[in-house]
Design an enzyme around this catalytic site. Structure first.
Site, mmCIF file in Angstrom:
data_model
loop_
_atom_site.group_PDB
_atom_site.id
_atom_site.type_symbol
_atom_site.label_atom_id
_atom_site.label_comp_id
_atom_site.label_asym_id
_atom_site.label_seq_id
_atom_site.Cartn_x
_atom_site.Cartn_y
_atom_site.Cartn_z
ATOM 1 N N HIS A 79 0.825 -1.208 0.000
ATOM 2 C CA HIS A 79 0.000 0.000 0.000
ATOM 3 C C HIS A 79 0.861 1.261 0.000
ATOM 4 O O HIS A 79 0.530 2.255 -0.665
ATOM 5 C CB HIS A 79 -0.916 -0.021 1.227
ATOM 6 N N GLU A 82 1.971 1.898 -3.415
ATOM 7 C CA GLU A 82 0.854 2.445 -4.199
ATOM 8 C C GLU A 82 0.840 3.974 -4.101
ATOM 9 O O GLU A 82 0.668 4.681 -5.100
ATOM 10 C CB GLU A 82 -0.462 1.856 -3.706
ATOM 11 N N HIS A 83 1.018 4.490 -2.899
ATOM 12 C CA HIS A 83 1.098 5.942 -2.719
ATOM 13 C C HIS A 83 2.284 6.522 -3.495
ATOM 14 O O HIS A 83 2.156 7.540 -4.178
ATOM 15 C CB HIS A 83 1.291 6.268 -1.238
ATOM 16 N N GLU A 159 -3.235 8.114 7.619
ATOM 17 C CA GLU A 159 -4.354 7.392 7.025
ATOM 18 C C GLU A 159 -4.776 6.239 7.921
ATOM 19 O O GLU A 159 -5.970 5.989 8.124
ATOM 20 C CB GLU A 159 -3.964 6.871 5.638
#
Length: 457
Positions: A79, A82-83, A159
């Site tokens: 993840h 992904e950022h 997040e």
């Protein structure tokens, strides 16, 4: 970037997510989508689904890697990368990707699961070449430095704080997932544990990137106002020039047998009403033998999907025990999935009473079974739902992307209606008895603060 992390824990919330819709209608008839597919010389599989309702297209690039493929101790790396994929390449500086898509009237985003990572853009038809060029460029050209990576790591940690640490349902979901899987990497949250996210860095991100991001480990799905004849030359121009690379096989750790029921509870002042869910490990499309996933999908439709389901009619409508009640089953995982029962009692009903009634109804269904008439009606409803899957432009690329990154084929997707139609009541009843075993369950309870004391008094 506002990343979306898809979760299979919908039992912990009464909201129906977009993923749940896709699970319900995911495989559809070939005559509905009429997909065209080809593979480039470098191994990139391409699927094109024409939809000429509007002059727009959606491009989705799916990588066959997710959180369950991370190195131990580096949870959240998939993840995190992904950022970072939006942070610039040798050709386009940090921020250019999103800026160029926006300036051309498009929308873009990405999401990570345990089994895949996907990047998508929706643009006018004449901008498809642009987003292909951008997406292909960052497949190999990503440039990362500490001054870019380390601040983004704090964005990811924030997040996690907002989505998990401040969300009791998500907190309970993490504990249930960790309780369900003792050994398999599905026990680790997609976003990662905070103390491990804190240790992620430029080196861990680039190592993951160079290990998994290659054309022969990806699927390109294009849907909208275009054809395979139009897409192929663009795909060859932008993606076809990228060399294939050696990519490791997915070697997932096996899950041992579960021999004792597990129960976890969470109490929070942020919870207004109690909820309870019961999870059982269940086979996925890829791991199942025979037609078990299809039988379980029909079981889910009959007993727990919507206001006409058996559980809702009995516990919510007829006797008023439940405010909400139902089931959930997702057969789309690369490895094991879960079959889930959930209930939230009405304000005047004690949670323990609602739990008892849920167990009683489950046992009743186990003993009496579903009927052929119920199966036939469920099959009809599911076939009708599949017809409407063509309408939203995003449905087709999501359906095929998830299937092709988790061990299925285009033919598997297209044959879904036939497989569903073959299921009998005997198949459904047998499948339910195979998975609904008390000693192989995990029960999760979410309580308002102080309710535990009230229950025990």
């Amino acid at each position: 970037m506002n990343s979306v992390i898809f979760s299979k824990l919908k039992c912990l919330s009464t909201a129906i997510t977009g993923l749940c819709f896709l699970v319900a209608v995911s495989p559809v008839q070939a005559e509905i989508f009429k997909p065209e597919t080809f593979t480039l010389d470098n191994g990139l599989q391409v699927v094109v689904i024409s939809n000429h309702r509007a002059p727009i297209v959606t491009q989705m690039l799916w990588y066959k890697v997710g959180a369950a493929d991370e190195v131990a101790g580096e949870s959240g790396n998939a993840h995190f990368l992904e950022h970072l994929m939006f942070k610039g390449t040798e050709r386009f500086k940090n921020g250019d990707f999103s800026s160029l898509v926006a300036k051309n009237g498009g929308e873009e985003n990405a999401f990570t699961s345990w089994d895949y990572t996907a990047y998508h853009q929706t643009v006018a038809k004449d901008r498809l070449a642009l987003v292909m060029e951008l997406e292909a460029d960052r497949m190999t050209g990503l440039v990362l430095t500490d001054d870019i990576v380390l601040p983004e790591r704090e964005v990811v940690r924030e997040e996690r704080r907002s989505r998990v640490d401040n969300n009791p349902s998500a907190q309970l979901g993490e504990v249930m997932q960790a309780s369900q899987y003792l050994n398999h990497p599905y026990r680790i949250p997609i976003i990662g544990w905070d103390h491990e996210i804190e240790e992620l860095n430029t080196e861990t991100a680039l190592r993951f990137y160079h290990k998994w991001y290659a054309p022969n480990n990806a699927v390109l799905v294009v849907a909208g106002d275009t054809t395979a004849e139009e897409v192929r030359p663009l795909a060859e121009k932008f993606y076809g020039v990228i060399p294939a690379r050696d990519v490791p096989e997915r070697n997932r750790i096996s899950e041992p047998p579960q021999n004792a029921a597990r129960r976890v509870e969470l109490e929070s002042k942020l919870v207004s009403s109690p909820t309870l869910s019961i999870r059982y490990l269940a086979p996925s499309y890829r791991t199942a033998e025979g037609n078990v996933p299809y039988a379980l999908q029909i079981l889910d439709e009959i007993i727990g999907s919507g206001a006409t389901s058996k559980l809702y009619k009995t516990l919510a409508v007829e006797e008023g025990t439940a405010a909400s009640v139902g089931t959930s089953y997702n057969p789309g995982a690369y490895d094991l999935g879960s079959f889930i029962f959930y209930i939230s009692p009405r304000p005047d009903i004690p949670l323990e009473q609602a739990e008892e009634r849920l167990h009683e109804e489950i046992q009743k269904i186990m003993e009496t079974g579903v009927t052929e008439e119920e199966v036939r009606k469920a099959q009809s409803r599911m076939a009708d739902a599949a017809v409407f899957a063509r309408d939203p432009l995003s449905a087709a690329p999501n359906i095929f992307g998830r299937a092709l990154t988790t061990g299925r084929t285009v033919a598997d997707v297209e044959n879904w209606p036939a497989r569903i139609a073959e299921v009998t009541a005997e198949d459904v009843n047998r499948a339910m008895k195979q998975i609904v075993i008390t000693n192989q369950s995990v029960t999760g309870v979410l309580l308002p603060e102080g309710l535990t004391e009230e229950i025990t008094e």
